[in-house]
Design an enzyme around this catalytic site. Structure first.
Site, PDB file in Angstrom:
ATOM      1  N   ALA A 183       0.817  -1.210   0.000  1.00 52.10           N
ATOM      2  CA  ALA A 183       0.000   0.000   0.000  1.00 52.10           C
ATOM      3  C   ALA A 183       0.856   1.267   0.000  1.00 52.10           C
ATOM      4  O   ALA A 183       2.091   1.215   0.073  1.00 52.10           O
ATOM      5  CB  ALA A 183      -0.934  -0.017   1.205  1.00 52.10           C
ATOM      6  N   HIS A 184       0.177   2.406  -0.056  1.00 56.82           N
ATOM      7  CA  HIS A 184       0.883   3.682  -0.175  1.00 56.82           C
ATOM      8  C   HIS A 184       1.756   3.982   1.049  1.00 56.82           C
ATOM      9  O   HIS A 184       1.414   3.656   2.175  1.00 56.82           O
ATOM     10  CB  HIS A 184      -0.089   4.837  -0.435  1.00 56.82           C
ATOM     11  N   ASN A 185       2.908   4.577   0.759  1.00 57.62           N
ATOM     12  CA  ASN A 185       3.874   5.042   1.768  1.00 57.62           C
ATOM     13  C   ASN A 185       4.620   3.920   2.487  1.00 57.62           C
ATOM     14  O   ASN A 185       5.361   4.190   3.438  1.00 57.62           O
ATOM     15  CB  ASN A 185       3.208   5.932   2.827  1.00 57.62           C
TER      16      ASN A 185
END
EC number: 2.3.1.191
Length: 338
Positions: free
Chosen positions: A250-252
């Protein structure tokens, strides 16, 4: 056909062949055409002994050459060339690459669309129906198979292999010697939404994902894996990371150098995973936590808080007869009442 001399050169990129000086010129010239197990290999094939469990097959092998440790080399048949190494399995991994099928097409296919501002390196292969966006840079000797899409302002290093149907979003940076297998998606929009006062009526407010995906060198990513771009900060995959099929990053998320992740694992947003971690299949990792270096997570482990001490962790329940499992589940619920 690959000669013993060529095999030695490939192996010694990682470890020495301990008896190299003792091999005759005739043995060095021996040509092999593939790899087989000890039982099935023929005179034109290489084999290896990495597990003592298969030692009984060594004495009767018909392999032309065998990768073997010093401990067991005297058990190799007289008409089989013994290549003595410290780690036969690593040597097998090294030589497997030169027996692998090579790309049949080279050059740029006439159906590929390449933006005028794209910079394509030397000896790059671009397959049928690829789409290369504006300001894209592709390093020397990289190979893009059919139907690859690379969006604007993305950079790909040298010697990459990008299989069919891979999509790389805009502004991403991919290192050198990276292998992306079929259907990989890099730089998709992360799953970021803010709830309104009543989502069932007014829905969710989409958060534009403004970060990138940065992937290091010597990274391998399996088929149908998705790595989302960061919301604000970048999603970062370190050097020498290997990721299996069907993994969600997922993001980050940040993944440290040398970490391995098996299939069906899901890593929620803004989690950091350290170096040299081994993550088994179908592991779930919650968001906004940190996992330190040298952690092993066994298959189906659920990680809900940070791990600060290196070691092996498990939480999945092993299979057992259904009747036993039901009794255990009752006792587990009873423990929760204490």
């Amino acid at each position: 056909m690959i000669t013993i001399e060529q095999l030695i050169s490939q192996i010694e990129q990682r470890q020495p062949v301990l008896n190299k000086a003792e091999l005759s010129a005739e043995q060095r010239r021996l040509s092999l055409e593939g790899i087989g197990n000890l039982t099935m290999a023929n005179r034109q094939q290489l084999s290896f002994l990495a597990n003592p469990h298969y030692l009984s097959s060594l004495a009767n092998t018909d392999a032309g050459a065998v990768l073997i440790t010093e401990e067991h080399h005297e058990e190799v048949p007289n008409d089989t060339v013994a290549l003595i190494v410290a780690v036969p399995y690593l040597a097998y991994a090294s030589v497997s690459q030169i027996f692998a099928r090579q790309h049949s097409f080279s050059g740029i296919h006439p159906t590929a669309f390449i933006a005028d501002s794209a910079v394509i390196g030397n000896k790059v292969t671009i397959g049928a129906f690829c789409v290369i966006g504006e300001q894209v840079q592709i390093g020397d000797r990289s190979v893009l198979e059919a139907h690859v899409v690379i969006e604007d302002n993305t950079t790909i290093g040298t010697d990459g292999v990008i299989k069919s149907q891979v999509v790389i979003g805009h502004d991403c940076i991919i290192g050198s010697h990276v292998r992306l297998h079929a259907g990989v998606t890099i730089g998709s929009e992360g799953f970021g939404f803010a709830p309104t006062a009543n989502p069932s009526v007014t829905g969710w407010e989409r958060i534009a994902q403004l970060g990138r995906v940065l992937i290091g060198d010597h990274v391998r990513i399996g088929s149908q894996t998705c790595i989302d771009r960061g919301a604000i900060d970048d999603t970062v995959i370190g050097n020498h990371v290997i990721i299996d099929n069907l993994v969600q990053v997922a993001h980050n998320v940040r993944i440290g150098d040398g970490t391995a992740i098996a299939a069906h694992t899901g890593i929620a947003g803004s989690t950091t995973i350290g170096k040299r971690c081994i993550i088994g299949g179908a592991v779930g990792i919650t968001g906004h936590i940190d996992i330190t270096d040298d952690v092993t997570l066994s298959g189906m482990t659920m990680v809900t808080k940070s791990i600060t001490t290196a070691g092996s962790y498990s939480s999945g329940t092993a299979a057992m007869p259904t009747a036993n499992w039901r009794r255990a589940a009752v006792r587990f619920r009873q423990l929760g009442r204490d």
